[in-house]
Write an enzyme that holds these catalytic residues in place. Structure first.
Site, PDB file in Angstrom:
ATOM      1  N   ASP A 118      -4.059 -26.426  13.023  1.00  0.00           N
ATOM      2  CA  ASP A 118      -4.683 -25.116  12.786  1.00  0.00           C
ATOM      3  C   ASP A 118      -5.683 -24.802  13.900  1.00  0.00           C
ATOM      4  O   ASP A 118      -6.256 -25.716  14.506  1.00  0.00           O
ATOM      5  CB  ASP A 118      -5.386 -25.138  11.428  1.00  0.00           C
ATOM      6  CG  ASP A 118      -5.874 -23.755  11.003  1.00  0.00           C
ATOM      7  OD1 ASP A 118      -5.380 -22.747  11.550  1.00  0.00           O
ATOM      8  OD2 ASP A 118      -6.746 -23.694  10.120  1.00  0.00           O
ATOM      9  N   GLU A 119      -5.891 -23.531  14.177  1.00  0.00           N
ATOM     10  CA  GLU A 119      -6.847 -23.070  15.201  1.00  0.00           C
ATOM     11  C   GLU A 119      -6.571 -23.744  16.547  1.00  0.00           C
ATOM     12  O   GLU A 119      -7.488 -24.225  17.226  1.00  0.00           O
ATOM     13  CB  GLU A 119      -8.295 -23.351  14.754  1.00  0.00           C
ATOM     14  CG  GLU A 119      -8.689 -22.700  13.437  1.00  0.00           C
ATOM     15  CD  GLU A 119      -8.900 -21.194  13.542  1.00  0.00           C
ATOM     16  OE1 GLU A 119      -8.627 -20.616  14.613  1.00  0.00           O
ATOM     17  OE2 GLU A 119      -9.336 -20.590  12.543  1.00  0.00           O
ATOM     18  N   ARG A 151     -13.598  -8.053  12.488  1.00  0.00           N
ATOM     19  CA  ARG A 151     -14.301  -8.496  11.278  1.00  0.00           C
ATOM     20  C   ARG A 151     -14.399  -7.347  10.268  1.00  0.00           C
ATOM     21  O   ARG A 151     -14.606  -7.580   9.081  1.00  0.00           O
ATOM     22  CB  ARG A 151     -15.723  -8.979  11.592  1.00  0.00           C
ATOM     23  CG  ARG A 151     -15.882 -10.166  12.515  1.00  0.00           C
ATOM     24  CD  ARG A 151     -15.014 -11.316  12.174  1.00  0.00           C
ATOM     25  NE  ARG A 151     -13.771 -11.272  12.937  1.00  0.00           N
ATOM     26  CZ  ARG A 151     -12.683 -11.960  12.655  1.00  0.00           C
ATOM     27  NH1 ARG A 151     -12.662 -12.741  11.598  1.00  0.00           N
ATOM     28  NH2 ARG A 151     -11.593 -11.871  13.401  1.00  0.00           N
ATOM     29  N   GLN A 155      -8.397 -14.906  20.042  1.00  0.00           N
ATOM     30  CA  GLN A 155      -9.651 -15.303  19.399  1.00  0.00           C
ATOM     31  C   GLN A 155     -10.175 -16.627  19.962  1.00  0.00           C
ATOM     32  O   GLN A 155     -10.955 -17.321  19.304  1.00  0.00           O
ATOM     33  CB  GLN A 155      -9.453 -15.419  17.889  1.00  0.00           C
ATOM     34  CG  GLN A 155      -9.097 -14.096  17.216  1.00  0.00           C
ATOM     35  CD  GLN A 155      -9.054 -14.221  15.701  1.00  0.00           C
ATOM     36  OE1 GLN A 155     -10.083 -14.308  15.025  1.00  0.00           O
ATOM     37  NE2 GLN A 155      -7.852 -14.237  15.151  1.00  0.00           N
ATOM     38  N   LYS A 177      -3.071 -16.541   7.807  1.00  0.00           N
ATOM     39  CA  LYS A 177      -2.534 -17.797   8.337  1.00  0.00           C
ATOM     40  C   LYS A 177      -2.778 -18.986   7.403  1.00  0.00           C
ATOM     41  O   LYS A 177      -1.932 -19.879   7.307  1.00  0.00           O
ATOM     42  CB  LYS A 177      -3.108 -18.091   9.722  1.00  0.00           C
ATOM     43  CG  LYS A 177      -4.551 -18.530   9.753  1.00  0.00           C
ATOM     44  CD  LYS A 177      -4.963 -18.888  11.159  1.00  0.00           C
ATOM     45  CE  LYS A 177      -6.422 -19.300  11.207  1.00  0.00           C
ATOM     46  NZ  LYS A 177      -6.697 -20.534  10.456  1.00  0.00           N
ATOM     47  N   THR A 178      -3.899 -19.009   6.699  1.00  0.00           N
ATOM     48  CA  THR A 178      -4.171 -20.139   5.804  1.00  0.00           C
ATOM     49  C   THR A 178      -3.152 -20.185   4.676  1.00  0.00           C
ATOM     50  O   THR A 178      -2.676 -21.262   4.285  1.00  0.00           O
ATOM     51  CB  THR A 178      -5.594 -20.050   5.238  1.00  0.00           C
ATOM     52  OG1 THR A 178      -6.524 -19.941   6.316  1.00  0.00           O
ATOM     53  CG2 THR A 178      -5.926 -21.273   4.404  1.00  0.00           C
TER      54      THR A 178
END
Length: 687
Positions: free
Chosen positions: A232-233, A622, A263, A46-47
C-alpha cells in the site's frame, strides 16, 4: 459445528458480493496472479479494494501464510486488519502477515539474524542509544561531540543504510574527507551495536536485504512463503523498501502495488517517486489498472485538481471524475495582509456554517508551513470557534517558541530563574549541570536570584577558568540586550538583534537534527518576531515587551487542561497539507497561496516544483463540496513587510472551475471577464 458453518457461508457471501464496486475495482480484486500496478487516485476507495482483494484470495484457497501485505504506519496496518476481519474468520486473520515494513523486517530478522552474527534475542536501539554510541565513537576519534556534529553523523549513517551502502561503499563513494570520516564512524558504530546484540531502526530494513544477498537459501525460503505480495502507498517507498519487495517477489511475480504518483509528497523524507513510475519496467508484463472514479469530491473540484497535476511531466496519466455532480466553483479570495486573511477565514467559517449547513468539525484550514497556524489560532480563539491542531503542537507549545519566550522573559524579569535555567545552555554553550548545581547552592546560601550573582566575582571564583569565560560571555550579551530594550522602542528589532547576538538563531542549527527541521523551527521563531510587528500595527504604535509577553500568556489559554486535550474536539481542523494526506472534509480552506510560501521558496530554488504541485493537488482533493483558496497581498517576513505575488498554482487552475471573490461577495459569482483577465495576467508572469 453448525454455527461455524453458517459463519463461513456468511463470510463467503460477503467476499463474493463485490457487485457494488466499479469495474476497475472488481478487476483489481480478481487479478491475483502476476505483477499489477494499481494507480489509485485520491478518494477512489483503495483501502476497500485492498481488503476485498485479500479476502478474495483467501476465498480462492490461497493460504493466509502465503500472503504478505505491507504499509507504512501502524494505524494503516491496524485499519487494514480490522477491515479484513469483517470479511474473514478470526482464525484465518491471525495467520495473515499484515503490518509495516519495519515490523516485517523485524520478523524476518527474529528467526534468521544468527546468520549475520547476532542472537535471536537481539534488542532494538532507541534514539538515545544511537546518540550515545555515536558520541563514544566521535570522542574516541577526537571528532568532538557537539549536538549538531553527532546529529550529522547519525543522519549520514541512516542515509547510507537507506541507500543500501556499507561503510566500505560510503568510503568509496566520494573523495571528500567527510565521507571517509563517516565511513569509519559508521563501521565502528555498527560493530559496537553488534557487540551489544543491538540493531537500530534502519537495520530492520537494511539487514534483511544483507541477509538475503548473503544467503540465497534463506531468500528462496521466504520467496516460497510469501508468494503473494501487496504493498500500500507504494509511491512513498524509499530505495531500501523497494529493494526488499523486489527481492522477495522473485520468480513468482505475484506482486500488487497500490499508490498514486500524483500524491507522492515525501521526497524530503527519502521517498523515491521513480519506484512507482518505473514499476512496469522493473516487472515486465505488469498490468496497470487506474482507479479514477472519485467517491469524495464534486467534479468542479476534481477538474481543478486534474488541470493542475497534468502540468507535471513525471507521472502516470490519469484523470479523476465523480458521480457527485458539478458542484460549487472554487473560490479564490485575496486579503490585504496576513491579519486580514485570518479575519476573512474566520468570517468565512461562520458564513459557511450557515450557507453550507456544515458543522465546524466538517471544516479544515490547510497550510504549507507550521508557522502559519499561529494567527489562525489567535483569530479562532477570539471568535470562540472551536478548533483542533493536527500533526504538530500548538504554536505556543513548540519547544523553540517556549525557548524564545524564555529568553524574552529574563529580559523582562531578571528574577525569572526558571526561564534562565531553561535557556542557559540552549544552544549548548558549555554551561552544564555542575555549574547549575553550584548556582542553586549559591542561591540557597545568599537568597539572591541567579542573574543577580551569576557574573559576580564571588560566584565566578567557584567555577573553573573555562566555565568562567562562558558564563561571562553569556551575561555580557544578556546585559547588553537589557540596555537595548530599555533604549530602543522598536520591539521587533530588539528581539531579532537579541536572538542573533546571544547565539539563539545560529544555535537552532545545532539544536535540531536536519535541514528541514531546522528551517521549520527557524520559520517559527521568525513568525514570533513578526507577531511583534503585527501587534504594534494593531495597537497603532510601539508596544512594550511586557505587553508582548502578556499577549502570548493570554493566547495560551491557561484554562485548557491536559484532560481537555484528550477529549474529542469537534471543531475546525488546522493542519499542514503534508499531515492532511488521507483526510477529507466537506469544507476546505487552503491559505497562503503566494509565491515563495506555496510553492515554498526552497522548493523553487531546488527545482522541486513538481513535488510542490503534487502537494497542491493533495490539498485540493481533500475537499468534498466547498473549496476556498486565500492569499495575502503583503506579509511580514523576517521583521519586514513585503508585497507578495499570487502563487503560480492559481494561474494553473481552469477558468470554468473558479471564481475570484472578496469577503463581501463571497457567495456571489465574479464576472467571467474578471476571471479571464486575472488568469491571463498571472499566466503571462509564470510563462
Amino acid at each position: 459445528m453448525y454455527n461455524s458453518t453458517i459463519n463461513y457461508i456468511i463470510s463467503v457471501l460477503k467476499i463474493m458480493n463485490i457487485s457494488h464496486l466499479n469495474p476497475q475495482q472488481q478487476h483489481v480484486i480478481r487479478s491475483v496472479d502476476g505483477p499489477l500496478l494499481v494507480l489509485a487516485g485520491a478518494g477512489s476507495g483503495k483501502t476497500t479494494v485492498i481488503t476485498h482483494r485479500i479476502a478474495w484470495m483467501l476465498h480462492h484457497r490461497i493460504r493466509p501464510e502465503n500472503i504478505l501485505a505491507v504499509t507504512f504506519t501502524n494505524k494503516a496496518a491496524k485499519e487494514m486488519k480490522e477491515r479484513i476481519s469483517k470479511l474473514t474468520s478470526s482464525k484465518i486473520r491471525r495467520k495473515l502477515n499484515v503490518g509495516t515494513f519495519h515490523a516485517f523486517g523485524c520478523k524476518i530478522l527474529r528467526f534468521n539474524i544468527q546468520h549475520l552474527g547476532y542472537s535471536q534475542k537481539f534488542g532494538i536501539a532507541d534514539e538515545g542509544d544511537q546518540i550515545g554510541l555515536i558520541k563514544q565513537v566521535a570522542q574516541d576519534m577526537d571528532l568532538g561531540n557537539q549536538a549538531h556534529e553527532i546529529s550529522f553523523l547519525r543522519s549520514g549513517i541512516s542515509n547510507a543504510k537507506n541507500h543500501l551502502q556499507s561503510p566500505e561503499e560510503v568510503r568509496d563513494s566520494s573523495d571528500l574527507t567527510w565521507f571517509k570520516t563517516l565511513a569509519v564512524v559508521y563501521d565502528r558504530y555498527q560493530n559496537m551495536l553488534q557487540s551489544m546484540d543491538l540493531v537500530d531502526f534502519d537495520d530492520l530494513l537494511y539487514l534483511p536485504i544483507r541477509l538475503w544477498h548473503d544467503n540465497e537459501q534463506i531468500l528462496e525460503k521466504h520467496r516460497q512463503q510469501f508468494q503473494y505480495i501487496l504493498v500500500d502507498e507504494y509511491q512513498d517507498t524509499n530505495r531500501v523498501q523497494a529493494e526488499m519487495i523486489n527481492l522477495l517477489a522473485g520468480i513468482h511475480l505475484n506482486i500488487c502495488v497500490v499508490g498514486d504518483d500524483d500524491q507522492s509528497i515525501y521526497g524530503w523524507r527519502g521517498a523515491e517517486i521513480k519506484n512507482i513510475l518505473n514499476f512496469p519496467d522493473r516487472f515486465p508484463g505488469t498490468q496497470i489498472t487506474k482507479l479514477e472514479q472519485n467517491y469524495r469530491s464534486t467534479n468542479t473540484i476534481l477538474n481543478a485538481a486534474n488541470a493542475v497535476i497534468k502540468l507535471n511531466k513525471d507521472r502516470h496519466s490519469k484523470s479523476l471524475w465523480s458521480d457527485a455532480g458539478r458542484g460549487e466553483s472554487v473560490k479564490i479570495i485575496t486579503a490585504d495582509n496576513e491579519t486580514h486573511e485570518t479575519k476573512i477565514v474566520t468570517d468565512l467559517l461562520k458564513n459557511s456554517r450557515f450557507e453550507t449547513k456544515n458543522s465546524y468539525e466538517n471544516m479544515a484550514i490547510l497550510y504549507r508551513s507550521n508557522f502559519q497556524s499561529r494567527l489562525f489560532e489567535i483569530s479562532l480563539r477570539k471568535a470562540q470557534i472551536p478548533y483542533r491542531l493536527i500533526g504538530s503542537r500548538s504554536f505556543y507549545e513548540r519547544r523553540e517558541i517556549r525557548d524564545a519566550l524564555a529568553y524574552l522573559k529574563i529580559i523582562h524579569r531578571g528574577k525569572d530563574d526558571l526561564s534562565l535555567l531553561r535557556i542557559l545552555n540552549v544552544p549548548a554553550r558549555g554551561i552544564g549541570d555542575k555549574t547549575v548545581d553550584k548556582m542553586k547552592l549559591y542561591r540557597e546560601q545568599t537568597g539572591k536570584h541567579f542573574l543577580n550573582f551569576i557574573d559576580s566575582p564571588d560566584f565566578l571564583n567557584l567555577l573553573n577558568e573555562s566555565t568562567q569565560e562562558k558564563v561571562k560571555n553569556f551575561t555580557t550579551k544578556y546585559r547588553y540586550a537589557v540596555d537595548q530594550f530599555n533604549q530602543n522602542v522598536n520591539l521587533a528589532d530588539n528581539i531579532k538583534k537579541y536572538f542573533g547576538n546571544i547565539g539563539y538563531l545560529d544555535g537552532l542549527k545545532t539544536i535540531y537534527k536536519n535541514t528541514d527541521d531546522y528551517e521549520s523551527r527557524f520559520e517559527n521563531v521568525m513568525e514570533l518576531i513578526n507577531s511583534a510587528v503585527l501587534l504594534s500595527q494593531s495597537s497603532e504604535g510601539n508596544i512594550s515587551l511586557q505587553e508582548f509577553l502578556e499577549s502570548y500568556s493570554l493566547a495560551e489559554d491557561p484554562a485548557r487542561t491536559e484532560k481537555d486535550d484528550k477529549k474529542e474536539n469537534h471543531g475546525v481542523t488546522l493542519m499542514t497539507i503534508h499531515a492532511a494526506k488521507g483526510t477529507e472534509f466537506p469544507v476546505v480552506i487552503v491559505v497562503g497561496l503566494e509565491q515563495n510560501l506555496f510553492p515554498h521558496e526552497r522548493s523553487l530554488a531546488d527545482q522541486q516544483i513538481e513535488e510542490e504541485r503534487r502537494l497542491f493537488y493533495v490539498a485540493l482533493t481533500r475537499a468534498k463540496t466547498h473549496l476556498y483558496l486565500t492569499r495575502a497581498r503583503s506579509r511580514v517576513k523576517y521583521n519586514t513587510k513585503s508585497h507578495t505575488y499570487p502563487s503560480q498554482f492559481i494561474s494553473e487552475l481552469p477558468e470554468d472551475s473558479i471564481e475570484f471573490s472578496t469577503l463581501n461577495e463571497l457567495f456571489k459569482p465574479a464576472e467571467a471577464d474578471d476571471v479571464d483577465s486575472i488568469l491571463a495576467q498571472m499566466r503571462e508572469r509564470f510563462a
